[in-house]
Design an enzyme around this catalytic site. Sequence first.
Site, short mmCIF file in Angstrom:
data_model
loop_
_atom_site.label_atom_id
_atom_site.label_comp_id
_atom_site.label_asym_id
_atom_site.label_seq_id
_atom_site.Cartn_x
_atom_site.Cartn_y
_atom_site.Cartn_z
N HIS A 1 39.78 46.46 35.86
CA HIS A 1 41.23 46.27 35.67
C HIS A 1 41.92 47.60 35.43
CE1 HIS A 1 40.06 42.11 33.92
NE2 HIS A 1 40.67 41.87 35.06
N LYS B 1 43.62 26.87 26.82
CA LYS B 1 43.47 27.89 25.80
C LYS B 1 42.04 27.93 25.24
CE LYS B 1 46.40 29.62 22.11
NZ LYS B 1 47.28 29.25 21.03
N ARG C 1 37.91 43.39 45.26
CA ARG C 1 36.56 43.89 44.99
C ARG C 1 35.65 43.77 46.20
NH1 ARG C 1 36.02 40.20 39.74
NH2 ARG C 1 36.98 38.88 41.30
N SER D 1 35.61 39.74 34.40
CA SER D 1 35.66 39.44 32.97
C SER D 1 34.66 38.34 32.63
CB SER D 1 37.06 38.98 32.56
OG SER D 1 37.97 40.03 32.71
#
Length: 161
Positions: free
Chosen positions: A17, A41, A91, A128
């Site tokens: 990132h 969440k 990527r 991530s």
Amino acid sequence: MATALCPGSFDPVTHGHLDIIERTSRHFEHVIVAVIRNPQKSQSLFSLEERQEMLREVTAHLHNIEIEFFKGLLVDFAKEHGAEAIVKGLRAVSDFDYELQMAQMNQRLSGIDTFFISTSPQHSFLSSSLVREVARFGGDVSSMVPPLVAKRLAERFAGDA
Ligand code: PNS
């Protein structure tokens, strides 16, 4: 061109990132790192505030960067903030299909163009989610994320491995 958006979940921010954010900041006057408020969440490892704080710290050397949250459509957020461009990292070929589809949808909805930056090869395997998984099981992620993020991951998973 003035303002560009670098959108994502950033849960957590990786060297991949950061590479894209740094390179975007060289090409645009102003860059907004747009962190999505994830509706699921409970699936996030770090809270929005934690993600924002980590992003702030690791981009502190860049002087045209702002970190903001958004929910809903990215293009609505872009219009509200006067952003003319969305910048994404690519990527590998596997990213291309979905990113192209999103870029075309966003263009149709708003006229805002998406610019792709090729991820630096040393980061092309990074995500991530993989970083979270490796860190969860005690793997060494220190070459994949900034030191602050490695520290936060180690603290989050202390005792889990
Ligand atoms: O880091 P991620 O999870 O790959 O980021 C994906 C993100 C946040 C860039 C993408 O899901 C997004 O733009 N979501 C906002 C909702 C939206 O505008 N959807 C229509 C896209 S065509």
